[in-house]
Every structure is written in structure tokens, then in C-alpha cells.
Design a protein around this motif. Structure first.
Motif, mmCIF file in Angstrom:
data_model
loop_
_atom_site.group_PDB
_atom_site.id
_atom_site.type_symbol
_atom_site.label_atom_id
_atom_site.label_comp_id
_atom_site.label_asym_id
_atom_site.label_seq_id
_atom_site.Cartn_x
_atom_site.Cartn_y
_atom_site.Cartn_z
ATOM 1 N N ALA A 107 0.830 -1.220 0.000
ATOM 2 C CA ALA A 107 0.000 0.000 0.000
ATOM 3 C C ALA A 107 0.863 1.268 0.000
ATOM 4 O O ALA A 107 0.355 2.357 -0.259
ATOM 5 C CB ALA A 107 -0.937 -0.002 1.201
ATOM 6 N N ASP A 118 -9.142 -2.756 -6.200
ATOM 7 C CA ASP A 118 -9.884 -2.932 -4.958
ATOM 8 C C ASP A 118 -10.055 -1.567 -4.258
ATOM 9 O O ASP A 118 -9.066 -0.994 -3.776
ATOM 10 C CB ASP A 118 -9.101 -3.916 -4.069
ATOM 11 C CG ASP A 118 -9.761 -4.145 -2.729
ATOM 12 O OD1 ASP A 118 -10.701 -3.404 -2.382
ATOM 13 O OD2 ASP A 118 -9.314 -5.052 -2.004
ATOM 14 N N PRO A 119 -11.290 -1.047 -4.203
ATOM 15 C CA PRO A 119 -11.499 0.287 -3.616
ATOM 16 C C PRO A 119 -11.007 0.378 -2.170
ATOM 17 O O PRO A 119 -10.480 1.425 -1.759
ATOM 18 C CB PRO A 119 -13.023 0.477 -3.686
ATOM 19 C CG PRO A 119 -13.485 -0.451 -4.757
ATOM 20 C CD PRO A 119 -12.539 -1.620 -4.741
ATOM 21 N N GLU A 120 -11.157 -0.697 -1.399
ATOM 22 C CA GLU A 120 -10.721 -0.631 0.009
ATOM 23 C C GLU A 120 -9.203 -0.524 0.105
ATOM 24 O O GLU A 120 -8.661 0.238 0.905
ATOM 25 C CB GLU A 120 -11.199 -1.876 0.772
ATOM 26 C CG GLU A 120 -12.671 -1.783 1.123
ATOM 27 C CD GLU A 120 -13.214 -3.092 1.664
ATOM 28 O OE1 GLU A 120 -12.431 -3.877 2.241
ATOM 29 O OE2 GLU A 120 -14.420 -3.315 1.478
ATOM 30 N N PHE A 121 -8.523 -1.296 -0.726
ATOM 31 C CA PHE A 121 -7.058 -1.231 -0.724
ATOM 32 C C PHE A 121 -6.606 0.161 -1.186
ATOM 33 O O PHE A 121 -5.689 0.761 -0.611
ATOM 34 C CB PHE A 121 -6.473 -2.310 -1.634
ATOM 35 C CG PHE A 121 -4.983 -2.400 -1.565
ATOM 36 C CD1 PHE A 121 -4.361 -3.269 -0.679
ATOM 37 C CD2 PHE A 121 -4.179 -1.601 -2.373
ATOM 38 C CE1 PHE A 121 -2.972 -3.341 -0.595
ATOM 39 C CE2 PHE A 121 -2.791 -1.663 -2.305
ATOM 40 C CZ PHE A 121 -2.189 -2.537 -1.418
ATOM 41 N N ALA A 126 -8.170 2.934 -0.871
ATOM 42 C CA ALA A 126 -8.416 3.906 0.207
ATOM 43 C C ALA A 126 -7.301 3.809 1.246
ATOM 44 O O ALA A 126 -6.803 4.824 1.744
ATOM 45 C CB ALA A 126 -9.773 3.639 0.837
ATOM 46 N N ARG A 127 -6.887 2.588 1.562
ATOM 47 C CA ARG A 127 -5.790 2.408 2.530
ATOM 48 C C ARG A 127 -4.501 3.048 2.015
ATOM 49 O O ARG A 127 -3.678 3.549 2.777
ATOM 50 C CB ARG A 127 -5.593 0.899 2.797
ATOM 51 C CG ARG A 127 -4.647 0.612 3.949
ATOM 52 C CD ARG A 127 -4.873 -0.776 4.504
ATOM 53 N NE ARG A 127 -4.257 -1.841 3.720
ATOM 54 C CZ ARG A 127 -2.967 -2.132 3.747
ATOM 55 N NH1 ARG A 127 -2.151 -1.443 4.497
ATOM 56 N NH2 ARG A 127 -2.504 -3.117 3.010
ATOM 57 N N GLU A 132 -8.840 8.052 -3.646
ATOM 58 C CA GLU A 132 -10.310 8.048 -3.570
ATOM 59 C C GLU A 132 -10.907 6.808 -4.233
ATOM 60 O O GLU A 132 -11.999 6.382 -3.899
ATOM 61 C CB GLU A 132 -10.890 9.325 -4.193
ATOM 62 C CG GLU A 132 -10.532 9.495 -5.661
ATOM 63 C CD GLU A 132 -10.898 10.865 -6.233
ATOM 64 O OE1 GLU A 132 -11.643 10.907 -7.219
ATOM 65 O OE2 GLU A 132 -10.408 11.874 -5.669
ATOM 66 N N ARG A 133 -10.191 6.251 -5.192
ATOM 67 C CA ARG A 133 -10.616 5.007 -5.846
ATOM 68 C C ARG A 133 -9.397 4.362 -6.509
ATOM 69 O O ARG A 133 -8.328 4.987 -6.549
ATOM 70 C CB ARG A 133 -11.745 5.244 -6.843
ATOM 71 C CG ARG A 133 -11.459 6.250 -7.934
ATOM 72 C CD ARG A 133 -12.771 6.666 -8.622
ATOM 73 N NE ARG A 133 -12.577 7.762 -9.543
ATOM 74 C CZ ARG A 133 -12.376 7.634 -10.843
ATOM 75 N NH1 ARG A 133 -12.335 6.429 -11.394
ATOM 76 N NH2 ARG A 133 -12.218 8.690 -11.621
#
Ligand SMILES: CCCCCCC[C@@H](O)CC(=O)SCCNC(=O)CCNC(=O)[C@H](O)C(C)(C)COP(=O)(O)OP(=O)(O)OC[C@H]1O[C@@H](n2cnc3c(N)ncnc32)[C@H](O)[C@@H]1OP(=O)(O)O
Length: 321
Positions: free
Chosen positions: A83, A197-200, A202-203, A207-208
């Protein structure tokens, strides 16, 4: 320490056999946005096996990206959170006029530089690829790892990206990036969830999901080849860029091009004042670009139309014969 520069630099090269065929090439071309419109004779060279040519930036994924980006970062002395990783820069030198549609080769990769930027580390990974007939290409990726600097190491090349030339560009083209472009591109081997992966995402602070840097890299080279080189992929000798800003799928790339002759005495393998070649050991013989006639170059600036002129690719140069 997540980045141990001495250990990374001392590690033995990782050597692997890579192989590819027309299907990998076609998938890559689709992944960087080729094939639109699907019946255009020029686009058919990117998609139809009977007419297929290979955009040289395919070299960055040849071999299916095996073992992919995560594998590429599995280097002794490097233990970083994906990340925090961004692609910082890319350079490719072709040692032959054309990348073959199918091939089998050995790829030897190692870390050739590690820089301490204080708040970040920059790793330079070099891969040399050769087949039974000799060297094919050399590829260098600069990997920017946020939050991993500060060990007191060498700072390396410094400076902001240089601004594009002040004069009007010789050519300006726009290329729409599909909403699902990153989902298609990742099938060529970079499975980094940052692009899907939107969650990844964000981490990682976005924003996307963002587009792969190498997808933009390929799309920009295709724009240059189609616009300036009459679609002749065999003329490309060298291509380098710095990833200066993210691209989001669904945006439109504006590609501006300024042609210029290579200064007297500057061979295709040499550097100019704008270049940020890492200060590593001397360039090996195999990195010489083939002497196949006079070399010219084009400066390229890429931005996302939706976000003005802020560069997404900076310090970008394509050298061609
Ligand atoms: C084998 C292949 C492995 C590939 C791994 C990659 C896996 C992929 O799946 C991941 C991706 O594709 S990510 C998408 C593509 N990349 C991007 O979008 C990055 C865009 N760039 C940025 O966000 C910023 O420029 C950013 C964040 C890069 C830098 O911005 P800032 O933090 O504001 O840094 P700045 O203050 O400008 O500079 C600090 C020092 O770092 C040097 N530097 C900056 N950008 C660099 C870059 N792109 N490459 C190398 N060095 C860079 C600066 O020169 C500065 O150094 P100094 O202080 O010594 O002058």
C-alpha cells in the motif's frame, strides 16, 4: 528495517525463464487501450494475430509479469507494505529493432540503486533480458516507497520533474481511458490491488483504484508510434518517463509531443541534462542501443484532461530511428 539497502544491493540477481506468445501480446495491447475502432486497419496490427506487431513497451510485462509485481519486490533486504508502493519511473532500452511476437528468454533482475529520500525510499530494479540470439532489452523500474526513508542513505538524483517545453507542441492527441482499463491491464500480470480494490486504494490514500503507471506508459507510447512513426513499432529505441501524478480509469489522457533531433554526439544510449539516470555502476555494454541509423527523439508530456495540465507523465522521452 523494511529497506536494508546494503542487503538489497548485495543480493544475487534473480534469473528466470520467461516466455510469451501472440495471445500475451494481444492482451497487453487491449490492456493499454488498443483496438478502438476494432476494424481500423492500423488498430488491427495491435489485435489481429495475422498482422500482429509488438509495441515495445510490451517488454515491461513479457513473461506474464511472472511472478508479478509482488514477486518483483520480493528482494532480500526489501520488506515493504504494497500500500506504500508507487511506480516512480520507468526506462526501457531495446537492443534489437523488434520485440518478437513469440519468444523465450532469460530475465535477470536485481536492485541497482536504493535512495533515501527522507520520507520515502526509491529502489531501482534493473532487468536484462536475452534470448538465444543475444540481448533483447533492458528495463529499469524506479519504485517509490512512501514512509520508508530516513536511514541516512544516499539521496540519489534530486529535483522536481522538469516542465514541458514552452513552445506549442508539434502534435497533441487525446486518448480516452476505459472505466475498466485497469481491470483489463492487470491480466497481463500486475495484480496489485491498488488498481482494482477500492478498500485497498483507500488504505493507500486514493479516492478510488488508480491506473497502473505502466498502462499509461504503454498508452502514451502507442500514441507516439501511431502519430509520429506511422505505426512503425520497430523504430523505437528507448523510452523513459517519470510518473508524476496518478491517472484514474475513465479519464482522458492528453499526450503532447515535441520532436527534436538528438544533440550532436549524444548517442542513443547516452544521457542528456534532463535525464535522471541513477548513479549506479557503468552502463554495461549490452545496454548500447543498436546502430540502426540516425536517431531522433520526441519529448512527451501527458496529463489527464479532467485535471488540467498537471503532468501524469513527466521527463518523458522516446528515442527512435
Ligand atoms: C518491477 C516493477 C515494480 C513496479 C512497482 C509498482 C507497482 C504498480 O502496481 C504501482 C503503480 O502502478 S502506482 C501508479 C503509477 N504511479 C503513480 O501514479 C505515482 C505518481 N506520482 C506521485 O504520486 C508523486 O510524484 C510521488 C508520490 C511519486 C512523489 O511525490 P512527493 O511525495 O510529493 O515527492 P516529492 O516531494 O515531489 O519528492 C521527494 C523526493 O523524491 C524524489 N521523487 C519524486 N518523485 C519521484 C519519482 N516519481 N521517481 C523517483 N524519485 C522521485 C524527488 O526527486 C525528491 O527527491 P529530492 O528531495 O532529493 O529532490
Amino acid at each position: 528495517m523494511p529497506v536494508d539497502a546494503a542487503e538489497a544491493l548485495a543480493a544475487e540477481p534473480r534469473v528466470r525463464e520467461i516466455a510469451w506468445d501472440h495471445k500475451d501480446v494481444q492482451l497487453y495491447h487491449l490492456g493499454i487501450g488498443a483496438g478502438r475502432p476494432a476494424t481500423d486497419p492500423r488498430e488491427l496490427r495491435y489485435t489481429l494475430e495475422s498482422r500482429l506487431h509488438v509495441l515495445p513497451s510490451f517488454a515491461t510485462v513479457a513473461g506474464g509479469g511472472v511472478p508479478g509485481v509482488i514477486g518483483a519486490l520480493s528482494v532480500p533486504g526489501v520488506d515493504v507494505d504494497l500500500a506504500h508502493v508507487l511506480h516512480g519511473g520507468q526506462r526501457l532500452r531495446l537492443h534489437r529493432p523488434a520485440v518478437p511476437v513469440r519468444g523465450r528468454a532469460n530475465a535477470s533482475s536485481r536492485v541497482v540503486a536504493v535512495y533515501d529520500k527522507g520520507s520515502a525510499a526509491v529502489l531501482v530494479l534493473r532487468t536484462e533480458v536475452a534470448d538465444a540470439d543475444g540481448p533483447l532489452w533492458t528495463d529499469e523500474a524506479e519504485v517509490f516507497v512512501r514512509g520508508e526513508g530516513g536511514w541516512g542513505g544516499e539521496r540519489g538524483p534530486s529535483g522536481r520533474p522538469s516542465p514541458p517545453p514552452a513552445e506549442p507542441a508539434d502534435h497533441v492527441v487525446e486518448r480516452a481511458v476505459r472505466e475498466d482499463q485497469a481491470l483489463l491491464y492487470r491480466l497481463s500480470g500486475d495484480w496489485n490491488p491498488l488498481h482494482a480494490d477500492p478498500e485497498f486504494a483507500a488504505r493507500a490514500g486514493f479516492e478510488r483504484p488508480v491506473l497502473h503507471g505502466l498502462c499509461t506508459y504503454g498508452a502514451a507510447l502507442k500514441a507516439v508510434v501511431d502519430t509520429l512513426l506511422d505505426g512503425d513499432v520497430t523504430r523505437v529505441r528507448e523510452y523513459r518517463t517519470r510518473f508524476a501524478g496518478v491517472v484514474y480509469p475513465g479519464e482522458t489522457l492528453r499526450v503532447r509531443m515535441w520532436r527534436r533531433p538528438v544533440a550532436d554526439g549524444a548517442g542513443a544510449g547516452e544521457t542528456d541534462e534532463t535525464e535522471e539516470t541513477p548513479e549506479t555502476e557503468e552502463t554495461p555494454e549490452t545496454e548500447e542501443t543498436p546502430e540502426t541509423g540516425e536517431t531522433s527523439e520526441v519529448r512527451v508530456a501527458v496529463s489527464a484532461v479532467e485535471r488540467g495540465d498537471a503532468p501524469v507523465l513527466a521527463d518523458t522521452v522516446v528515442r527512435y530511428g
